[in-house]
Enzyme design. Structure first.
Site, mmCIF file in Angstrom:
data_model
loop_
_atom_site.group_PDB
_atom_site.id
_atom_site.type_symbol
_atom_site.label_atom_id
_atom_site.label_comp_id
_atom_site.label_asym_id
_atom_site.label_seq_id
_atom_site.Cartn_x
_atom_site.Cartn_y
_atom_site.Cartn_z
ATOM 1 N N SER A 1 0.853 -1.190 0.000
ATOM 2 C CA SER A 1 0.000 0.000 0.000
ATOM 3 C C SER A 1 0.884 1.234 0.000
ATOM 4 C CB SER A 1 -0.888 0.001 1.242
ATOM 5 O OG SER A 1 -1.521 1.255 1.410
ATOM 6 N N TYR B 1 -1.430 -0.691 10.560
ATOM 7 C CA TYR B 1 -1.542 -1.116 9.158
ATOM 8 C C TYR B 1 -0.386 -0.555 8.336
ATOM 9 C CZ TYR B 1 -3.281 -1.479 4.393
ATOM 10 O OH TYR B 1 -3.393 -1.741 3.053
#
Length: 263
Positions: free
Chosen positions: A143, A156
């Protein structure tokens, strides 16, 4: 990709399903892993078969090493080899970055268990067969949170940064037979957002993201799948250890949105 054997973790829906169908459309045989969404995984398998590919759905939790080895064994039993691994399975918890009390050690451990340890365990399980077959292409789904320290939570973002780091380490360790790369998506318009926000909320979110990107685009699963398929294919045989940003330029915005993470 004709006759290659691919495993896609978290392949039941969204990006994973788009990747599985993309591989099938290019002639690969595909094992679609799922943790809970059996019906959706079977739908993805059926879509792969309609594209002319042999496909199989296998339940498993990538955080469990035994499940990872069982998935690889299932692919080997059916097709005799494994050539491509797409580590798409991921998880998160949505917590504002300034809310330090909102994250506990259990949150970090749970997120790292899937996003980092799970990816490592899948790679370890696939490595002997890939080396034996002489071709291995691994693509980790990361990501832009890994680079810009944004996304659904600090845990995350940190897990995806660890995944990028592991991508480089394993590219060194597993060459020349196996290439290891990552893709770093920005926002992807998936059902997760539409289910949470409704049609009007989803449309507003897409417009916001489009306004943040130089290309004025909100990503789709197919956009990111295209990048993954490129890195998995022989056409990328000169590429390893890279983390490819695939975000329509979203990361160039000086104040990226917290909705930029895949999960």
């Amino acid at each position: 990709m004709k006759d290659r054997v691919a495993i896609v973790t978290g392949g039941a829906n969204g990006l994973g399903a788009a990747v599985a169908k993309g591989l099938a459309g290019r002639g690969a045989r595909v094992l679609v892993n799922y943790a809970h969404s059996r019906d959706e995984a079977e739908e993805t398998v059926e879509a792969c078969r309609l594209l002319g590919a042999d496909a199989l759905a296998v339940q498993g939790d990538v955080g469990e090493d035994a499940d990872c080895r069982r998935m690889v064994a299932a692919a080997a039993e059916r097709w005799g080899r494994v050539d491509v691994l797409v580590n798409n399975a991921g998880t998160t918890r949505i917590v504002a970055h300034a809310d330090l009390e909102g994250l506990g050690s259990d949150d970090f451990l749970s997120i790292y268990r899937t996003n980092v340890v799970g990816a490592f365990q899948m790679i370890r399980a696939c490595t002997p067969l890939m080396k034996q077959g002489g071709y291995g292409a691994i693509v980790n789904v990361s990501s832009i949170a890994a680079i810009a320290a944004i996304g659904s939570s600090i845990a995350y973002a940190a897990s995806k940064a660890a995944l990028n780091n592991m991508t480089v380490s394993l590219a060194r360790a597993l060459g020349p037979e196996i290439r290891v790369n990552a893709v770093c998506p920005g926002f992807i318009a998936t059902r997760r957002f539409s289910d949470a926000l409704g049609e009007a909320g989803m449309r507003e979110l897409i417009e916001t993201v489009e306004g943040m990107t130089p290309l004025r685009r909100a990503g789709t699963p197919e956009d990111i799948a295209t990048a993954i398929l490129f890195l998995a294919d022989e056409g990328a045989q000169h590429i390893t250890g890279t983390s490819l940003v695939t975000d329509a330029g979203q990361i160039l915005n000086p104040s990226p949105s917290v909705v930029s993470a895949k999960d």
